[in-house]
Design a protein around this motif. Structure first.
Motif, PDB file in Angstrom:
ATOM      1  N   ASN A  97       0.832  -1.199   0.000  1.00  0.00           N
ATOM      2  CA  ASN A  97       0.000   0.000   0.000  1.00  0.00           C
ATOM      3  C   ASN A  97       0.871   1.257   0.000  1.00  0.00           C
ATOM      4  O   ASN A  97       1.593   1.520   0.959  1.00  0.00           O
ATOM      5  N   PRO A  98       0.807   2.061  -1.063  1.00  0.00           N
ATOM      6  CA  PRO A  98       1.631   3.268  -1.136  1.00  0.00           C
ATOM      7  C   PRO A  98       1.193   4.353  -0.147  1.00  0.00           C
ATOM      8  O   PRO A  98       1.934   5.306   0.090  1.00  0.00           O
ATOM      9  N   ARG A 104       5.111   1.867   1.346  1.00  0.00           N
ATOM     10  CA  ARG A 104       5.777   2.596   0.255  1.00  0.00           C
ATOM     11  C   ARG A 104       7.299   2.549   0.329  1.00  0.00           C
ATOM     12  O   ARG A 104       7.981   2.915  -0.617  1.00  0.00           O
ATOM     13  N   ASN A 105       7.866   2.048   1.433  1.00  0.00           N
ATOM     14  CA  ASN A 105       9.316   2.051   1.607  1.00  0.00           C
ATOM     15  C   ASN A 105       9.954   0.674   1.802  1.00  0.00           C
ATOM     16  O   ASN A 105      11.176   0.556   1.724  1.00  0.00           O
ATOM     17  N   ILE A 106       9.160  -0.342   2.051  1.00  0.00           N
ATOM     18  CA  ILE A 106       9.718  -1.651   2.406  1.00  0.00           C
ATOM     19  C   ILE A 106      10.561  -2.251   1.281  1.00  0.00           C
ATOM     20  O   ILE A 106      11.629  -2.821   1.530  1.00  0.00           O
TER      21      ILE A 106
END
Length: 147
Positions: A97-98, A104-106
């Motif tokens: 999920n952004p 958004r960072n994983i």
């Protein structure tokens, strides 16, 4: 069957073919050693054939090594039986999920770590040959007899 299982069975098959080089390494013979069914062995032998690690001829029972033992690395076997996209051991979930901080960072956070782990795995596998495995089995068998 998981990659690691196919890999272990692939190494088993190549090693057994070497030990049985004077005999016929049919899928039934190999399956008895691996303790699985011949259909699975035929599938993995097909993968090894496609990678040019074994030779199989229609109408003739058994598989033969297509290269010298010292020329077949465990990396060759891994790549032969690995059906994962792009030969990557690790796949990153791409539908995060952004709108979420982690989502958004994983991918960017773990991708370099997983790439390093993949390279380390490939380096180790490329340094070991089927000849090394055969010799290790011979040594272990001799040690077992001495006990």
């Amino acid at each position: 069957m998981s990659i690691s299982s196919r890999f272990a069975v692939g190494v088993h098959i190549l090693t057994l073919i070497e030990f049985n080089k004077e005999g016929v390494s049919s899928s039934e013979y190999i399956a008895a050693s691996v303790n699985t069914n011949p259909a699975l062995i035929r599938k993995i032998v097909g993968m090894l054939k496609k990678a040019k690690l074994v030779e199989v001829h229609p109408g003739i029972a058994g598989a033969k090594l297509a290269k010298n033992l010292s020329e077949i690395t465990l990396l060759d076997v891994y790549k032969a039986v690995d059906v994962v996209q792009d030969n990557e051991l690790f796949n990153i979930h791409e539908n995060s999920n952004p709108q979420c901080l982690v989502g958004r960072n994983i991918q960017d956070a773990i991708a370099p770590i997983l790439a390093t782990a993949q390279l380390a795995l490939e380096k180790v596998l490329s340094s070991v040959t089927i000849e090394d495995i055969v010799q290790d089995i011979i040594n272990k068998e001799e040690q077992n007899r001495e006990r």
